[in-house]
Design an enzyme around this catalytic site. Structure first.
Site, PDB file in Angstrom:
ATOM      1  N   HIS A 186       0.961  -1.236  -0.101  1.00 30.53           N
ATOM      2  CA  HIS A 186      -0.036   0.127  -0.205  1.00 30.53           C
ATOM      3  C   HIS A 186       0.908   1.370   0.061  1.00 30.53           C
ATOM      4  O   HIS A 186       1.034   2.119   1.001  1.00 30.53           O
ATOM      5  CB  HIS A 186      -0.875  -0.108   1.396  1.00 30.53           C
ATOM      6  CG  HIS A 186      -2.099   0.929   1.407  1.00 30.53           C
ATOM      7  ND1 HIS A 186      -2.076   2.024   0.900  1.00 30.53           N
ATOM      8  CD2 HIS A 186      -3.483   0.579   1.448  1.00 30.53           C
ATOM      9  CE1 HIS A 186      -3.442   2.770   1.026  1.00 30.53           C
ATOM     10  NE2 HIS A 186      -3.978   1.853   1.357  1.00 30.53           N
ATOM     11  N   GLU A 292      -0.514   1.178  -5.403  1.00 24.03           N
ATOM     12  CA  GLU A 292      -0.207   0.026  -4.937  1.00 24.03           C
ATOM     13  C   GLU A 292      -0.309  -1.288  -5.385  1.00 24.03           C
ATOM     14  O   GLU A 292      -1.330  -1.614  -6.220  1.00 24.03           O
ATOM     15  CB  GLU A 292      -1.550   0.023  -3.877  1.00 24.03           C
ATOM     16  CG  GLU A 292      -1.867   1.321  -2.897  1.00 24.03           C
ATOM     17  CD  GLU A 292      -3.186   1.295  -2.409  1.00 24.03           C
ATOM     18  OE1 GLU A 292      -3.663   0.394  -1.943  1.00 24.03           O
ATOM     19  OE2 GLU A 292      -3.657   2.304  -2.305  1.00 24.03           O
TER      20      GLU A 292
END
Length: 316
Positions: A186, A292
């Site tokens: 992330h 991500e």
């Protein structure tokens, strides 16, 4: 004693060996940082194995980290590179992960630092360092073990060079029954002005628009951000084709993936940022974009003893 004008200076390094990266464990053994001889640095919090800092040789930060991010292990870190495993978001209809908290437990578990290696052993450039981290069922809290009873191991590597940051994960099923999992890195990239940012490499790609009732759409051109954005792309040209983040027309980050088919593009914008207690400053959305890399559209099924490996390299 005669003072010689040309006497040799003290040796700064071992003769014949190039300078090596410096690796230190700090903050009561809760963080690992590494600095290259050329000055670039990274810091990794053992809580979640979260990369919280990536600086260039001048000390400029390349990752966005919330001013209100919790670095004491009380909650997942807002910013840097949190790790998502074994579920992306929540999956109430997926039996194995339905009871897990959002984004699973990897980002809220204490990882082990397994050691470091320099360019000599990584095969990278003459100026690099690799940090290795591990997480297994034995590291989990009792609560996480109840919710995820599958024996597993995660091996996570973070590799720093003067012009790139690489992160790679190996998931191994150490049990005798199969399990399904998802994985995501992330990554919060720091930018100067989100209104001047464009993302290329996702053209003609299908994506799920989570801001618009999870409708499936196709990207027609360059991605720009002008409101809350939460999209799960499956890039049409595959993981090895670069996803490029540009600002004001100049490329600032290039992301290339290995065996990670999906890319999430996220920016909370005004209202969402205002509603998150650990998102500071509230206008910080202007200075970040999440790109991500992950495997999250479906599930990776690992039979007993199987392993899944995925990685990304972010170049500047």
């Amino acid at each position: 004693m005669v003072d010689r004008p040309n006497k040799p200076a003290a040796l700064a390094t071992t003769p014949g060996l190039p300078p090596q990266a410096q690796v230190n464990i700090t903050h009561d053994n809760s963080r690992v940082n590494a600095v290259l001889p050329s000055g670039e640095s990274i810091e990794v919090l053992l809580y979640g194995a979260t990369v919280t800092s990536w600086k260039d040789r001048a000390g400029n930060e390349r990752l966005w980290l919330s001013d209100a991010a919790k670095l004491d292990g009380s909650k997942a870190v807002r910013g840097g590179i949190p790790l998502v495993f074994p579920v992306f978001g929540t999956a109430p209809d997926h039996a194995a992960t339905s009871k897990l908290p959002q984004h699973g437990f990897a980002r809220t578990s204490i990882w082990e630092f397994m050691g470091s290696s320099t360019s000599e052993s990584t095969g990278k450039s003459d100026n690099s360092v690799k940090l290795d981290f591990g997480l297994s069922q034995s590291n989990l809290t009792d609560e996480s073990k109840k919710l995820w009873p599958h024996p597993f191991s995660l091996q996570y590597s973070v590799t720093l060079t003067p012009d790139s940051l690489g992160t790679g994960m190996v998931i191994t099923n150490q049990g005798d029954q199969p399990f399904e999992a998802q994985l995501l890195m992330h990554t919060y990239l720091r930018v100067k002005d989100i209104t001047k940012v464009s993302v290329t490499g996702l053209e003609e790609s299908d994506y799920v628009d989570k801001v618009d009732a999870a409708k499936t759409k196709k990207q027609s051109g360059t991605v720009t951000i002008s409101g809350e954005t939460d999209r799960v792309y499956t890039p049409a040209k595959g993981p090895s084709h670069p996803v490029v983040v540009s600002e004001g027309g100049a490329a600032t980050f290039t992301v290339v993936r290995d065996n990670l088919d999906d890319v999430v593009v996220w920016n909370p914008w005004i209202e969402k940022a205002a509603g998150m207690g650990d998102f500071e400053p509230k206008d910080g959305y202007k200075n970040m974009i999440c790109i991500e890399a992950g495997a999250v559209k479906g599930w990776q099924k690992l039979e007993a003893g199987d392993a899944f490996e995925g990685a990304q390299v972010i170049s500047v």
